[in-house]
Design a protein around this motif. Sequence first.
Motif, mmCIF file in Angstrom:
data_model
loop_
_atom_site.group_PDB
_atom_site.id
_atom_site.type_symbol
_atom_site.label_atom_id
_atom_site.label_comp_id
_atom_site.label_asym_id
_atom_site.label_seq_id
_atom_site.Cartn_x
_atom_site.Cartn_y
_atom_site.Cartn_z
ATOM 1 N N ARG A 115 0.838 -1.218 0.000
ATOM 2 C CA ARG A 115 0.000 0.000 0.000
ATOM 3 C C ARG A 115 0.864 1.256 0.000
ATOM 4 O O ARG A 115 0.566 2.234 -0.707
ATOM 5 N N LYS A 116 1.921 1.253 0.779
ATOM 6 C CA LYS A 116 2.793 2.426 0.867
ATOM 7 C C LYS A 116 3.456 2.736 -0.462
ATOM 8 O O LYS A 116 3.753 3.898 -0.774
ATOM 9 N N GLU A 117 3.695 1.683 -1.261
ATOM 10 C CA GLU A 117 4.296 1.885 -2.589
ATOM 11 C C GLU A 117 3.265 2.345 -3.615
ATOM 12 O O GLU A 117 3.614 2.660 -4.753
ATOM 13 N N GLY A 118 1.988 2.350 -3.219
ATOM 14 C CA GLY A 118 0.941 2.768 -4.143
ATOM 15 C C GLY A 118 0.448 1.660 -5.047
ATOM 16 O O GLY A 118 -0.234 1.924 -6.049
ATOM 17 N N TYR A 119 0.759 0.412 -4.708
ATOM 18 C CA TYR A 119 0.337 -0.704 -5.540
ATOM 19 C C TYR A 119 -1.146 -0.981 -5.337
ATOM 20 O O TYR A 119 -1.709 -0.713 -4.272
ATOM 21 N N MET A 120 -1.788 -1.527 -6.364
ATOM 22 C CA MET A 120 -3.221 -1.799 -6.338
ATOM 23 C C MET A 120 -3.482 -3.125 -5.612
ATOM 24 O O MET A 120 -3.124 -4.194 -6.118
ATOM 25 N N ILE A 121 -4.083 -3.059 -4.415
ATOM 26 C CA ILE A 121 -4.421 -4.272 -3.676
ATOM 27 C C ILE A 121 -5.672 -4.864 -4.319
ATOM 28 O O ILE A 121 -6.713 -4.209 -4.382
ATOM 29 N N CYS A 122 -5.552 -6.088 -4.783
ATOM 30 C CA CYS A 122 -6.566 -6.670 -5.658
ATOM 31 C C CYS A 122 -7.266 -7.856 -5.012
ATOM 32 O O CYS A 122 -6.622 -8.747 -4.450
ATOM 33 N N SER A 123 -8.585 -7.875 -5.106
ATOM 34 C CA SER A 123 -9.386 -9.017 -4.672
ATOM 35 C C SER A 123 -9.678 -9.896 -5.879
ATOM 36 O O SER A 123 -9.989 -9.405 -6.964
ATOM 37 N N LEU A 124 -9.589 -11.218 -5.679
ATOM 38 C CA LEU A 124 -9.909 -12.159 -6.751
ATOM 39 C C LEU A 124 -11.285 -12.783 -6.545
ATOM 40 O O LEU A 124 -11.585 -13.842 -7.098
ATOM 41 N N GLY A 125 -12.111 -12.120 -5.748
ATOM 42 C CA GLY A 125 -13.463 -12.616 -5.513
ATOM 43 C C GLY A 125 -13.630 -13.195 -4.127
ATOM 44 O O GLY A 125 -12.704 -13.193 -3.303
ATOM 45 N N SER A 126 -14.810 -13.731 -3.856
ATOM 46 C CA SER A 126 -15.119 -14.229 -2.515
ATOM 47 C C SER A 126 -14.473 -15.577 -2.218
ATOM 48 O O SER A 126 -14.245 -15.923 -1.059
ATOM 49 N N ALA A 127 -14.175 -16.346 -3.253
ATOM 50 C CA ALA A 127 -13.551 -17.660 -3.048
ATOM 51 C C ALA A 127 -12.068 -17.493 -2.729
ATOM 52 O O ALA A 127 -11.389 -16.623 -3.282
ATOM 53 N N LEU A 139 -8.681 -18.803 -3.397
ATOM 54 C CA LEU A 139 -8.073 -19.627 -4.438
ATOM 55 C C LEU A 139 -6.742 -20.206 -3.987
ATOM 56 O O LEU A 139 -6.011 -19.598 -3.197
ATOM 57 N N ARG A 140 -6.428 -21.376 -4.505
ATOM 58 C CA ARG A 140 -5.102 -21.941 -4.293
ATOM 59 C C ARG A 140 -4.059 -21.058 -4.971
ATOM 60 O O ARG A 140 -4.373 -20.281 -5.875
ATOM 61 N N VAL A 141 -2.820 -21.194 -4.538
ATOM 62 C CA VAL A 141 -1.737 -20.371 -5.081
ATOM 63 C C VAL A 141 -1.670 -20.481 -6.596
ATOM 64 O O VAL A 141 -1.640 -19.476 -7.314
ATOM 65 N N GLU A 142 -1.639 -21.706 -7.102
ATOM 66 C CA GLU A 142 -1.495 -21.895 -8.540
ATOM 67 C C GLU A 142 -2.725 -21.397 -9.300
ATOM 68 O O GLU A 142 -2.620 -20.876 -10.413
ATOM 69 N N THR A 143 -3.914 -21.534 -8.691
ATOM 70 C CA THR A 143 -5.136 -21.045 -9.332
ATOM 71 C C THR A 143 -5.141 -19.525 -9.403
ATOM 72 O O THR A 143 -5.546 -18.937 -10.410
ATOM 73 N N ALA A 144 -4.688 -18.878 -8.338
ATOM 74 C CA ALA A 144 -4.666 -17.410 -8.294
ATOM 75 C C ALA A 144 -3.790 -16.842 -9.405
ATOM 76 O O ALA A 144 -4.171 -15.899 -10.109
ATOM 77 N N ALA A 145 -2.611 -17.423 -9.581
ATOM 78 C CA ALA A 145 -1.701 -16.935 -10.622
ATOM 79 C C ALA A 145 -2.309 -17.111 -12.010
ATOM 80 O O ALA A 145 -2.303 -16.188 -12.828
ATOM 81 N N ILE A 146 -2.842 -18.291 -12.269
ATOM 82 C CA ILE A 146 -3.416 -18.575 -13.582
ATOM 83 C C ILE A 146 -4.645 -17.706 -13.838
ATOM 84 O O ILE A 146 -4.858 -17.205 -14.941
ATOM 85 N N TYR A 147 -5.454 -17.499 -12.794
ATOM 86 C CA TYR A 147 -6.648 -16.657 -12.931
ATOM 87 C C TYR A 147 -6.270 -15.224 -13.308
ATOM 88 O O TYR A 147 -6.825 -14.640 -14.249
ATOM 89 N N LEU A 148 -5.327 -14.650 -12.587
ATOM 90 C CA LEU A 148 -4.905 -13.274 -12.864
ATOM 91 C C LEU A 148 -4.348 -13.133 -14.272
ATOM 92 O O LEU A 148 -4.703 -12.212 -15.017
ATOM 93 N N LEU A 149 -3.471 -14.040 -14.639
ATOM 94 C CA LEU A 149 -2.858 -13.984 -15.962
ATOM 95 C C LEU A 149 -3.894 -14.163 -17.066
ATOM 96 O O LEU A 149 -3.831 -13.510 -18.107
ATOM 97 N N SER A 150 -4.849 -15.043 -16.834
ATOM 98 C CA SER A 150 -5.902 -15.277 -17.828
ATOM 99 C C SER A 150 -6.764 -14.038 -18.014
ATOM 100 O O SER A 150 -7.141 -13.692 -19.149
ATOM 101 N N CYS A 151 -7.091 -13.368 -16.917
ATOM 102 C CA CYS A 151 -7.896 -12.147 -17.000
ATOM 103 C C CYS A 151 -7.181 -11.057 -17.794
ATOM 104 O O CYS A 151 -7.780 -10.375 -18.631
ATOM 105 N N LEU A 152 -5.901 -10.894 -17.536
ATOM 106 C CA LEU A 152 -5.119 -9.902 -18.271
ATOM 107 C C LEU A 152 -5.035 -10.269 -19.750
ATOM 108 O O LEU A 152 -5.135 -9.419 -20.631
ATOM 109 N N HIS A 153 -4.840 -11.545 -20.011
ATOM 110 C CA HIS A 153 -4.750 -12.027 -21.388
ATOM 111 C C HIS A 153 -6.048 -11.743 -22.139
ATOM 112 O O HIS A 153 -6.043 -11.287 -23.285
ATOM 113 N N TYR A 154 -7.154 -12.005 -21.481
ATOM 114 C CA TYR A 154 -8.459 -11.765 -22.101
ATOM 115 C C TYR A 154 -8.706 -10.263 -22.322
ATOM 116 O O TYR A 154 -9.188 -9.843 -23.369
#
Length: 245
Positions: A212-224, A226-241
């Motif tokens: 937060r102090k660096e000004g980075y965007m703290i991001c929620s991936l929803g109410s579920a 997610l496992r570590v590997e799912t979170a990474a793939i989900y984020l990358l997929s969203c950006l790709h789309y």
Amino acid sequence: MRFYVSPESIFPKKRIIEIRDKKEIHHIRDVMRLREGAGVDIFDGCGRNYPGDIKKIEKGLVVIEIKDSIISKEDLPYKLTLYQAIPKRSKIDLIVEKAVELGAATIVPMITERTLAVPLKKDRLAKRQRWMRIAGAAAKQCGRTRLPEISDIRDFKDAISEAKGNKLVIFAALAKGAKPLKSILKDFVPAKVAIFVGPEGDFSDTEISMARKEGYMICSLGSAVLRVETAAIYLLSCLHYEYRD
């Protein structure tokens, strides 16, 4: 068939490529059973493809005759860096593979407060080399022409400072006040973007505060959760789309 050859083995003026890597020769000759005259597609890991035909196959050398030289455009209009806390067991292998398929230019393995699988210093070079092999194989399989970079393992403090050079930094965390990914990406096309994904147990409160102090965007991936590997793939997929041409 598609194969990676380092630029120093490609001779455009002579219109030949010399493959001396034993694993690639084995793959061409013994696995794929290609013969002289067979067509192949060579990429140099720097953005260029070389369609050609096999001219010679020997025990320690395969020579390709270059037919064309093509500069390829990457799918994503920005450079993407994934800062990934090292998870337990072989999950990182899957993350590296899928991150490459989804366009990551750089992958930074990271040690955080809650990282459980901290590699010993004597093992870190071997692990990085393994991840580089996985990344290379993924790039070859999915048709990328640029090999992604796998950096040395970073401590969290070094990683969060290094990420300042990006136009957008998305810090995925289970934190109060985290913004939905959709709102962060709305009407924003960065030239350079970094994604932070934590370990099992998420980032610590201290680490989230630092982001937060660096000004980075703290991001929620929803109410579920997610496992570590799912979170990474989900984020990358969203950006790709969202940003793929």
